[in-house]
Design a protein around this motif. Structure first.
Motif, PDB file in Angstrom:
ATOM      1  N   SER A 131     -15.377 -33.178  31.564  1.00  0.00           N
ATOM      2  CA  SER A 131     -16.712 -33.539  31.081  1.00  0.00           C
ATOM      3  C   SER A 131     -17.752 -32.492  31.461  1.00  0.00           C
ATOM      4  N   ALA A 132     -17.584 -31.846  32.623  1.00  0.00           N
ATOM      5  CA  ALA A 132     -18.549 -30.822  33.039  1.00  0.00           C
ATOM      6  C   ALA A 132     -18.522 -29.633  32.083  1.00  0.00           C
ATOM      7  N   GLY A 133     -17.315 -29.217  31.669  1.00  0.00           N
ATOM      8  CA  GLY A 133     -17.207 -28.109  30.725  1.00  0.00           C
ATOM      9  C   GLY A 133     -17.795 -28.443  29.368  1.00  0.00           C
ATOM     10  N   LEU A 134     -17.523 -29.663  28.897  1.00  0.00           N
ATOM     11  CA  LEU A 134     -18.085 -30.086  27.610  1.00  0.00           C
ATOM     12  C   LEU A 134     -19.601 -30.196  27.686  1.00  0.00           C
ATOM     13  N   GLN A 135     -20.112 -30.661  28.828  1.00  0.00           N
ATOM     14  CA  GLN A 135     -21.554 -30.778  28.981  1.00  0.00           C
ATOM     15  C   GLN A 135     -22.218 -29.403  29.005  1.00  0.00           C
ATOM     16  N   GLN A 136     -21.582 -28.441  29.651  1.00  0.00           N
ATOM     17  CA  GLN A 136     -22.132 -27.081  29.658  1.00  0.00           C
ATOM     18  C   GLN A 136     -22.157 -26.507  28.248  1.00  0.00           C
ATOM     19  N   GLN A 137     -21.090 -26.717  27.500  1.00  0.00           N
ATOM     20  CA  GLN A 137     -21.045 -26.264  26.109  1.00  0.00           C
ATOM     21  C   GLN A 137     -22.171 -26.896  25.305  1.00  0.00           C
ATOM     22  N   SER A 138     -22.362 -28.198  25.488  1.00  0.00           N
ATOM     23  CA  SER A 138     -23.376 -28.919  24.725  1.00  0.00           C
ATOM     24  C   SER A 138     -24.785 -28.485  25.110  1.00  0.00           C
ATOM     25  N   THR A 139     -25.033 -28.307  26.404  1.00  0.00           N
ATOM     26  CA  THR A 139     -26.371 -27.939  26.859  1.00  0.00           C
ATOM     27  C   THR A 139     -26.780 -26.571  26.333  1.00  0.00           C
ATOM     28  N   LEU A 140     -25.878 -25.595  26.426  1.00  0.00           N
ATOM     29  CA  LEU A 140     -26.189 -24.264  25.914  1.00  0.00           C
ATOM     30  C   LEU A 140     -26.382 -24.294  24.398  1.00  0.00           C
ATOM     31  N   SER A 141     -25.498 -25.003  23.705  1.00  0.00           N
ATOM     32  CA  SER A 141     -25.612 -25.098  22.243  1.00  0.00           C
ATOM     33  C   SER A 141     -26.930 -25.736  21.848  1.00  0.00           C
TER      34      SER A 141
END
Length: 382
Positions: free
Chosen positions: A226-236
């Motif tokens: 979830s941390a990796g997906l959240q980082q992807q989402s936040t930057l996007s």
């Protein structure tokens, strides 16, 4: 022996669920989650996707004017996951289930007003909206791609009865962009690039004052934490908001300024030098030179050109594509590229604000003294 029936009152009353299925013997039937799968004698398998609305049907729904049903959980699955050739015409294949959140609603009568579906976060931040009055133009050939490849545009129905609309789990796509992916399905291929994915979580769906919650889950085959997906989402999301909330506005404003400058120059010859100097700075910001050539970074043997709205828009689009290309945590290189693109945009926007606060303000003083209208009126920051 001829069709499927269902009952809402333990068998006292029965309703046909035949829909478009031919009259044929049903040999087996299974309900898997929210789908009904039917095995027939000689007519293959038939699947009815998502019976959530049927499970929520009642007399109060039938007697009400409008009902928005609670959507089933939606799974974030990538649309195109096969290789670079379409399925051959002689290869047996069937239609896939809806690729997104299924939104069912009931209208007792044809809608006299527009039907609008709003998607928002649990904190009420807008994500997407769909309206029945949005233009649903016929699909046309795009570039080298025949029209039969593309999915027709979808708008919410205003017709009486049960209606279904599918939200594709994306934010709004870039305006005017449309190309085909390397893999395609006849009559059902979405334009690319799409808007960014929404992250897994809960979202509000609102129609006619009624709100339901839909839960979006990640494709269970994806093992990214979830941390990796959240980082992807936040930057996007940061790149997306820079593009849609600020960059589009700034680009439009600088082009309005240039049109105003061309108009005032034709009316105030004495100010032509000041107007030309300002237009040169505006053209550098826009990325379109006076002769129509595009500006940008890099170049030949000379000094690299300054950033422009055109070049930074392209850079942000490239980094966003990298972030959205897979359901994985972004690499350190991609993170650095995203941060650099945002830094360059902030610096570019600061140049624009300085131009408006100094050069434009000075010219407007001179224009008023000459009895002319100031430039760049009627625009404000988003």
């Amino acid at each position: 022996e001829t069709q499927v029936w269902f009952s809402l009152d333990d068998g006292d009353h029965w309703h046909s669920l035949r829909l478009n299925m031919p009259a044929t013997s049903v040999r087996d039937l299974i309900i898997k989650d929210n789908d009904v799968a039917v095995g027939t004698h000689g007519r293959g398998f038939w699947i009815l996707d998502d019976i959530s609305a049927l499970r929520q049907w009642s007399d109060s729904v039938a007697n009400g004017n409008v009902t928005l049903f609670k959507p089933a959980d939606a799974t974030r699955v990538r649309y195109s996951m096969y290789t670079d050739t379409p399925v051959p015409p002689d290869e047996p294949y069937a239609e896939n289930p809806p690729d997104g959140a299924v939104i069912d609603y009931y209208l007792k009568h044809d809608a006299t007003n527009s039907v609008i579906i709003w998607i928002s976060t649990m904190g009420n931040r807008p994500v997407r909206s769909y309206a029945s009055f949005s233009p649903a133009e016929p699909v046309k050939d795009v570039g080298n791609w025949p029209a039969y490849w593309f999915r027709p545009p979808q708008v919410p129905s205003t017709k009486a009865g049960l209606n279904r609309f599918v939200w594709d789990l994306h934010f709004m796509p870039p305006d005017g962009a449309c190309s085909l992916p390397i893999s395609a399905t006849p009559h059902n291929t979405k334009c690319e690039p799409e808007g960014i994915w929404v992250p897994p979580g809960q979202y509000k769906v609102t129609l006619a004052g009624q709100t339901q919650i839909v839960t979006v889950r990640m494709d269970p085959r994806v093992k990214t934490d979830s941390a990796g997906l959240q980082q992807q989402s936040t930057l996007s999301r940061s790149l997306y908001e820079a593009t849609f909330n600020r960059l589009l506005f700034d680009t439009s404003a600088v082009r309005v300024l240039r049109r105003d400058l061309a108009d005032r120059k034709s009316k105030a010859a004495s100010l032509s030098a000041q107007i030309d100097a300002l237009d040169k700075k505006a053209a550098d910001l826009d990325g379109l030179g006076a002769a129509g050539g595009r500006g940008g970074r890099g170049g030949g043997g000379g000094a690299p050109a300054q950033d422009s709205f055109t070049s930074v828009t392209g850079e942000i689009a490239n980094v966003t594509s990298l972030l959205q290309g897979s359901d994985e945590a972004p690499t350190s290189v991609v993170v650095a590229a995203a941060q650099e693109a945002l830094r360059r945009f902030d610096a570019l926007e600061a140049r624009w604000k300085t131009l408006v606060g100094t050069d434009v303000a000075a010219l407007n003083v001179a224009l008023k003294a000459a009895g002319l209208q100031p430039v760049l009126q009627g625009t404000s920051s988003p």
